[in-house]
Design a protein around this motif. Structure first.
Motif, PDB file in Angstrom:
ATOM      1  N   ALA A  94       9.244   4.783   9.439  1.00 49.49           N
ATOM      2  CA  ALA A  94      10.507   5.233  10.035  1.00 49.49           C
ATOM      3  C   ALA A  94      11.668   4.983   9.083  1.00 49.49           C
ATOM      4  CB  ALA A  94      10.745   4.522  11.365  1.00 49.49           C
ATOM      5  N   VAL A  95      11.650   3.857   8.405  1.00 46.47           N
ATOM      6  CA  VAL A  95      12.720   3.540   7.453  1.00 46.47           C
ATOM      7  C   VAL A  95      12.691   4.517   6.279  1.00 46.47           C
ATOM      8  CG1 VAL A  95      13.671   1.779   5.910  1.00 46.47           C
ATOM      9  CG2 VAL A  95      12.726   1.106   8.120  1.00 46.47           C
ATOM     10  N   ILE A  96      11.496   4.796   5.775  1.00 46.35           N
ATOM     11  CA  ILE A  96      11.358   5.753   4.666  1.00 46.35           C
ATOM     12  C   ILE A  96      11.852   7.136   5.114  1.00 46.35           C
ATOM     13  CG2 ILE A  96       9.711   7.013   3.218  1.00 46.35           C
ATOM     14  CD1 ILE A  96       8.109   4.399   3.037  1.00 46.35           C
ATOM     15  N   ASN A  97      11.456   7.573   6.301  1.00 50.34           N
ATOM     16  CA  ASN A  97      11.901   8.874   6.813  1.00 50.34           C
ATOM     17  C   ASN A  97      13.417   8.932   6.937  1.00 50.34           C
ATOM     18  OD1 ASN A  97       9.488  10.380   7.052  1.00 50.34           O
ATOM     19  ND2 ASN A  97       8.957   9.270   8.903  1.00 50.34           N
ATOM     20  N   ASP A  98      14.034   7.872   7.447  1.00 48.71           N
ATOM     21  CA  ASP A  98      15.499   7.819   7.549  1.00 48.71           C
ATOM     22  C   ASP A  98      16.150   7.940   6.169  1.00 48.71           C
ATOM     23  OD1 ASP A  98      15.354   7.534  10.297  1.00 48.71           O
ATOM     24  OD2 ASP A  98      15.732   5.368  10.259  1.00 48.71           O
ATOM     25  N   CYS A  99      15.637   7.211   5.206  1.00 50.01           N
ATOM     26  CA  CYS A  99      16.184   7.251   3.840  1.00 50.01           C
ATOM     27  C   CYS A  99      16.053   8.648   3.233  1.00 50.01           C
ATOM     28  CB  CYS A  99      15.478   6.233   2.949  1.00 50.01           C
ATOM     29  SG  CYS A  99      15.853   4.518   3.331  1.00 50.01           S
ATOM     30  N   LEU A 100      14.896   9.253   3.410  1.00 48.58           N
ATOM     31  CA  LEU A 100      14.688  10.591   2.860  1.00 48.58           C
ATOM     32  C   LEU A 100      15.589  11.616   3.528  1.00 48.58           C
ATOM     33  CD1 LEU A 100      10.805  10.674   2.452  1.00 48.58           C
ATOM     34  CD2 LEU A 100      12.513  10.661   0.631  1.00 48.58           C
ATOM     35  N   ARG A 101      15.763  11.528   4.845  1.00 45.52           N
ATOM     36  CA  ARG A 101      16.646  12.464   5.547  1.00 45.52           C
ATOM     37  C   ARG A 101      18.083  12.353   5.038  1.00 45.52           C
ATOM     38  NH1 ARG A 101      13.315  11.166  10.047  1.00 45.52           N
ATOM     39  NH2 ARG A 101      12.170  13.027  10.686  1.00 45.52           N
ATOM     40  N   LYS A 102      18.543  11.127   4.809  1.00 47.58           N
ATOM     41  CA  LYS A 102      19.902  10.933   4.309  1.00 47.58           C
ATOM     42  C   LYS A 102      20.047  11.447   2.882  1.00 47.58           C
ATOM     43  CE  LYS A 102      20.850   6.935   7.202  1.00 47.58           C
ATOM     44  NZ  LYS A 102      20.967   5.479   7.257  1.00 47.58           N
ATOM     45  N   ALA A 103      19.009  11.278   2.074  1.00 44.69           N
ATOM     46  CA  ALA A 103      19.075  11.678   0.668  1.00 44.69           C
ATOM     47  C   ALA A 103      18.911  13.182   0.467  1.00 44.69           C
ATOM     48  CB  ALA A 103      18.007  10.947  -0.130  1.00 44.69           C
ATOM     49  N   LEU A 104      18.195  13.806   1.371  1.00 45.10           N
ATOM     50  CA  LEU A 104      17.945  15.250   1.208  1.00 45.10           C
ATOM     51  C   LEU A 104      18.890  16.005   2.081  1.00 45.10           C
ATOM     52  CD1 LEU A 104      14.046  15.146   1.176  1.00 45.10           C
ATOM     53  CD2 LEU A 104      15.550  15.368  -0.781  1.00 45.10           C
TER      54      LEU A 104
END
Length: 46
Positions: free
Chosen positions: A36-46
């Motif tokens: 979930a943390v990785i998904n949140d980070c990727l959503r913010k970065a992309l």
């Protein structure tokens, strides 16, 4: 639907992600998965 993907993460990024995960757990007092943390980070970065 979630998809399982295998990636290699450098040690420094793993440590930062784990720190974000711990902060989210402290702030929400709920379980927060590593994914979930990785998904949140990727959503913010992309």
């Amino acid at each position: 639907m979630a998809k399982r993907v295998t990636v290699m993460i450098d040690d420094d990024l793993d440590k930062k992600i784990r720190m974000l995960q711990a902060k989210k757990i402290r702030d929400t007092e709920k379980s927060v998965s590593f994914s979930a943390v990785i998904n949140d980070c990727l959503r913010k970065a992309l």
